[in-house]
Design a protein around this motif. Structure first.
Motif, PDB file in Angstrom:
ATOM      1  N   ARG A  61      -3.309  -5.322  -0.736  1.00 16.36           N
ATOM      2  CA  ARG A  61      -3.710  -3.946  -1.544  1.00 16.36           C
ATOM      3  C   ARG A  61      -4.617  -4.666  -2.781  1.00 16.36           C
TER       4      ARG A  61
ATOM      5  N   GLY B 107      -0.645  -8.128   9.143  1.00 15.00           N
ATOM      6  CA  GLY B 107      -1.342  -7.370   8.606  1.00 15.00           C
ATOM      7  C   GLY B 107      -2.944  -7.365   8.728  1.00 15.00           C
TER       8      GLY B 107
ATOM      9  N   VAL C 296      12.421  -0.615  -1.492  1.00 13.17           N
ATOM     10  CA  VAL C 296      12.244   0.925  -1.307  1.00 13.17           C
ATOM     11  C   VAL C 296      12.978   1.571  -2.339  1.00 13.17           C
TER      12      VAL C 296
ATOM     13  N   PRO D  28      11.090   0.606  -6.034  1.00  8.48           N
ATOM     14  CA  PRO D  28       9.771   0.269  -5.558  1.00  8.48           C
ATOM     15  C   PRO D  28       8.973  -0.305  -6.873  1.00  8.48           C
TER      16      PRO D  28
ATOM     17  N   ASN E  13       7.488  -4.124  -7.193  1.00 10.80           N
ATOM     18  CA  ASN E  13       6.014  -4.112  -7.137  1.00 10.80           C
ATOM     19  C   ASN E  13       5.852  -5.141  -8.306  1.00 10.80           C
TER      20      ASN E  13
ATOM     21  N   GLY F 226       7.852   4.613  -0.941  1.00 15.94           N
ATOM     22  CA  GLY F 226       8.186   3.524  -1.656  1.00 15.94           C
ATOM     23  C   GLY F 226       7.567   2.275  -1.476  1.00 15.94           C
ATOM     24  N   TRP F 227       7.516   1.973  -0.186  1.00 20.04           N
ATOM     25  CA  TRP F 227       6.722   0.833  -0.208  1.00 20.04           C
ATOM     26  C   TRP F 227       5.106   0.880  -0.118  1.00 20.04           C
ATOM     27  N   THR F 228       4.663   1.907   0.411  1.00 25.49           N
ATOM     28  CA  THR F 228       3.111   1.897   0.383  1.00 25.49           C
ATOM     29  C   THR F 228       2.484   2.377  -0.940  1.00 25.49           C
ATOM     30  N   LYS F 229       3.295   2.885  -1.849  1.00 24.37           N
ATOM     31  CA  LYS F 229       2.880   3.089  -3.264  1.00 24.37           C
ATOM     32  C   LYS F 229       2.200   1.796  -3.899  1.00 24.37           C
ATOM     33  N   TRP F 230       2.715   0.772  -3.638  1.00 25.06           N
ATOM     34  CA  TRP F 230       2.168  -0.316  -4.249  1.00 25.06           C
ATOM     35  C   TRP F 230       1.716  -1.375  -3.438  1.00 25.06           C
ATOM     36  N   ARG F 231       2.139  -1.284  -1.892  1.00 24.93           N
ATOM     37  CA  ARG F 231       1.368  -2.362  -1.170  1.00 24.93           C
ATOM     38  C   ARG F 231       1.202  -1.617   0.151  1.00 24.93           C
ATOM     39  N   ASP F 232       0.345  -2.455   0.905  1.00 21.86           N
ATOM     40  CA  ASP F 232       0.006  -2.033   2.485  1.00 21.86           C
ATOM     41  C   ASP F 232       1.367  -2.477   3.229  1.00 21.86           C
ATOM     42  N   LEU F 233       1.458  -1.980   4.222  1.00 22.00           N
ATOM     43  CA  LEU F 233       2.385  -2.305   5.576  1.00 22.00           C
ATOM     44  C   LEU F 233       1.952  -2.623   6.562  1.00 22.00           C
ATOM     45  N   PRO F 234       2.186  -3.961   6.879  1.00 19.79           N
ATOM     46  CA  PRO F 234       1.583  -4.611   7.910  1.00 19.79           C
ATOM     47  C   PRO F 234       2.010  -3.777   9.227  1.00 19.79           C
TER      48      PRO F 234
ATOM     49  N   ARG G  13      -2.856  -2.542   9.566  1.00 22.60           N
ATOM     50  CA  ARG G  13      -1.784  -2.061   8.479  1.00 22.60           C
ATOM     51  C   ARG G  13      -2.053  -0.599   8.121  1.00 22.60           C
ATOM     52  N   PHE G  14      -1.029  -0.394   7.313  1.00 26.26           N
ATOM     53  CA  PHE G  14      -0.955   1.101   6.532  1.00 26.26           C
ATOM     54  C   PHE G  14      -1.223   1.072   5.328  1.00 26.26           C
ATOM     55  N   THR G  15      -2.106   1.974   4.763  1.00 31.54           N
ATOM     56  CA  THR G  15      -2.126   2.333   3.208  1.00 31.54           C
ATOM     57  C   THR G  15      -1.158   3.189   2.707  1.00 31.54           C
TER      58      THR G  15
ATOM     59  N   ASP H 184       2.362 -10.006   2.019  1.00 32.83           N
ATOM     60  CA  ASP H 184       1.001  -9.607   2.508  1.00 32.83           C
ATOM     61  C   ASP H 184       0.527  -8.310   2.108  1.00 32.83           C
ATOM     62  N   GLY H 185       1.582  -7.353   2.247  1.00 34.84           N
ATOM     63  CA  GLY H 185       1.357  -5.982   1.740  1.00 34.84           C
ATOM     64  C   GLY H 185       0.588  -6.172   0.357  1.00 34.84           C
ATOM     65  N   LYS H 186       1.081  -6.976  -0.608  1.00 36.62           N
ATOM     66  CA  LYS H 186       0.631  -6.870  -1.886  1.00 36.62           C
ATOM     67  C   LYS H 186      -0.751  -7.653  -1.942  1.00 36.62           C
TER      68      LYS H 186
END
Lengths: 475, 260
Positions: free
Chosen positions: B233, B257, B191, B194, B198, A447-455, A438-440, B228-230
């Protein structure tokens, strides 16, 4: 009122950081939803009533000219006067003429969103007339110098502690030792102040939930009774209403009322349902000497016969905003004008222009919960999409967004090129994701990774893997 | 093959609409879907002329491009008995929104109506069309299920995944608080806005954390990637998977993820 829909994004970021507001919004999310569900569950024919209500309104809108004509004739027959207002300025001017003629100094107000739409309070103050809001919520926000953030619970964004502080600041005679801990105590305090105002007022202004063509009546539904006192105790009653409030008959009104309060507050009926038909007659013990209706268009007739006509069915119950995850997150003020939430996302661009309110129909996840609870079955997401189409056609969206979309559409329309491009990109992206998968943070995806990881992707695309498998099996 | 699946001498010809996110990010969902469809007695094909259902352009107001994409999808899929997608959102696009795109165009209306009538979301196809009431999978753990908006509200997918999940050997189900509330993904919404997205997914992640489940399932990859991303994180150790992977018993691959 000042329009801030253009800065919706900035408004919402500010709202998300407002601790008091976020605490208050929790009440919307819990209270309204459960109450509506209970009321709906207790009425098996609720959906049939909705269909009925939709049919009544659709019929009325198709023949709106005829029903307005019939309504006006009835109002006149009962001794009232109907004024047509093209827009906000026109409506204000009509009101001022009435007020000047009556030498009015104070005006009590109950239950009117239209007065927000035309900015009546500021206009009256500028002309030396004092407007007094009599609905508890409206009164509170008037003290605070704010505007409603919800169409049925105007002060839902304010906490009890804030209200107590406001009352202690403004009500100079209030005993500092007196407790205002319970909401009822706050109501009692406001009531004490407001009771004096009703009798003193030169004009009482109300809105209308319905205008009835059959009888020439205006109808308001309230829970506090302030609307009744406003329209009965003033010497002159002015009804501010927009053209789509028409229904043909009393029976039609009764039908729609059955879905209104249930959708709004979960009540079977609101505490008061009050019909006004003309001024006081000689045999009446009380009532206003004069009765006026200011019938406002302000862009609504332009919606008739268009893809936005369905929006004119709206009965302002607030169910859409009560169930909207975006409204829950940012509150009503973020929407920047009178009408917030999903209904505002459709209505606001219709009334003030999509160039000023373009964010509103875009700031929706299209989750569809608003449409599913709308008693008038207004296809809100569909109409928000229509606004996005209008924006797209007029090139109003940001250039980068439009360009990105164009690239996507090009590849989506050329499957072979698409396959080739993604077959190269996905394995690279997988490798970049590393052992964590995943990406942090990721360029262009901030816009996405500011708040969440991207699988990260799994590597080879499905189509690549599938082709390899089926070819292998074939050999 | 599962005992509840319907056998036919002439198995129905089912075209799998893979969805762009499954194709690009999570091919294992596509293979799980094929396995489930075959268990349900279907002959599965994967038309190669597919890219995307057109939602990104449709929801951005670009009707012309969306229509061009839709015409391509219809041409590639209309000759099959059924069109099945492992996504409520893409299935709803094909089933509910394509007819709107072509409304008023006599040259296409009937053709689109015939096509849309054959479209199904994967899990509801297995249960409602193929009559499946159980799957032959075993997965140990406790799962909670998020009802993605399009599948839930546009296609009525609610009971179907729970019915099949209950038949998975070793799997416990824990209901998710506010399971029907949006996760805040919303396609391009996440996006474009965001911060609001969030706020919405933060509530969702908290509810997932409180559910007591060690696995979060849903039927749409977009929602799953968002949630999952949240969760990652926030450091909430819940595995996230597409419901098809669990129903197909294909949980030996790493979750969406990766692992925490």
């Amino acid at each position: 009122m000042q329009i801030t829909s253009q800065t919706f994004k900035a408004n919402s970021v500010k709202a998300l950081a407002d601790v008091d507001l976020q605490r208050a919004l929790g009440n919307v999310e819990r209270g309204f939803i459960d109450k509506r569900q209970k009321a709906v569950d207790a009425l098996p024919e609720f959906d049939a009533l909705r269909d009925n209500a939709v049919a009544i309104k659709n019929h009325t809108l198709k023949h709106l000219d005829l029903y307005i004509e019939a309504y006006v004739a009835k109002v006149q027959a009962s001794g009232g006067i109907v004024h047509f207002a093209e827009d906000a300025d026109h409506a204000n001017q009509i009101f001022l003429d009435i007020a000047r003629r009556r030498k009015a100094k104070t005006v009590t107000k109950g239950k009117t969103m239209i007065s927000e739409e035309i900015g009546l309070n500021a206009f009256l103050e500028k002309n030396g007339i004092v407007p007094i809001e009599t609905d508890l919520g409206e009164y509170i926000i008037q003290l605070r110098g704010e505007h409603p953030s919800h169409i049925i619970a105007p002060a839902v964004h304010v906490n009890r502690d804030q209200v107590e502080a406001d009352f202690r600041r403004v009500h100079v005679d209030l005993d500092p030792m007196r407790s205002l801990v319970e909401p009822e105590m706050l109501l009692g305090e406001a009531r004490q102040i407001l009771r004096q105002k009703y009798g003193e007022a030169d004009i009482g202004v109300t809105g209308a939930n319905f205008l009835i063509a059959e009888t020439g009546s205006s109808v308001i539904v309230t829970n506090e009774g302030n609307g009744d006192l406003t329209q009965l105790l003033g010497k002159c009653h002015v009804v501010l209403a927009s053209i789509e409030k028409l229904v043909p008959t009393l029976e039609d009104m009764a039908q729609i009322l059955r879905v209104l309060a249930r959708s709004a507050t979960g009540q079977d009926m609101s505490v008061y349902t009050t019909l006004s038909t003309g001024p006081k007659r000689p045999e009446d013990p009380d009532g206003p000497e004069e009765y006026h209706v200011i019938l406002l268009d302000n862009g609504r007739s332009n919606m008739l016969g268009t893809e936005f006509e369905d929006m004119l069915r709206c009965i302002r119950c607030g169910a859409c905003m009560n169930h909207c995850p975006v409204y829950h997150a940012v509150g009503g003020h973020s929407y920047g004008w009178v009408y917030p939430g999903p209904m505002g996302a459709v209505l606001t661009p219709s009334l003030i222009g999509v160039e000023k309110a373009g964010h509103l129909p875009n700031a929706s996840t299209f989750c569809g919960r608003c449409e599913s609870v709308c008693p008038m079955r207004i296809p809100l997401p569909k109409m928000m999409r229509h606004w996005r189409e209008k924006e797209f056609e007029s090139h109003l969206q940001p250039t980068t967004q439009r360009a990105g979309l164009g690239v996507w559409a090009f590849f989506a329309r050329h499957p072979k090129l698409y396959r080739a491009a993604v077959s190269i990109a996905m394995p690279l992206l997988k490798r970049a994701g590393g052992s964590k998968r995943r990406f942090t943070s990721l360029p262009l995806a901030g816009g996405w990774t500011k708040w969440r990881d991207l699988p990260a992707p799994e590597g080879k695309t499905f189509m690549q893997q599938y082709a390899a498998r089926t070819n292998g099996a074939g050999r | 093959m599962n005992e509840n699946a319907v056998r036919h001498d002439n198995p129905p010809r089912v075209a799998l609409f893979v969805t762009c996110l499954v194709d690009l990010f999570r091919p294992s969902v596509g293979f799980a879907a094929i396995k489930l469809l075959e268990e349900a007695g279907c002959a599965v094909s994967v038309p190669t002329a597919q890219t995307c259902c057109g939602q990104p352009t449709y929801n951005s107001g670009d009707r012309a491009d969306t229509r061009a994409i839709a015409e391509q999808v219809i041409a590639a899929f209309e000759d099959f008995d059924h069109v099945v997608a492992p996504s409520g959102s893409c299935a709803a696009m094909l089933k509910k929104h394509y007819p709107e795109l072509f409304a008023g165009d006599p040259a296409w209306e009937d053709r689109v109506a015939a096509f849309s009538g054959k479209v199904h979301e994967l899990v509801s196809f297995l249960t409602d069309v193929r009559g499946m009431t159980a799957v032959a999978a075993a997965v140990s753990g406790t799962a909670t299920y998020h009802d993605s908006c399009s599948g839930l509200r546009e296609l009525g997918v609610k009971r179907q995944p729970r019915l099949l999940l209950e038949s998975v050997e070793g799997l416990e189900l824990a209901e998710l608080k506010d399971a029907e509330v949006c996760c805040g993904f919303g396609g391009t919404f996440c996006v474009k806005y965001p911060d609001i997205s969030n706020a919405i997914v933060t509530k969702k992640a908290r509810n997932v954390g409180m559910s007591g489940a060690d696995m979060l399932l849903a039927g749409d990859l977009g929602c799953l990637m968002n949630m999952d991303g949240k969760l990652k994180r926030e450091g909430i150790a819940v595995e996230v998977r597409h419901v098809a992977e669990v129903l197909a018993g294909m949980t030996d691959t790493p979750p969406i993820g990766g692992r925490l």
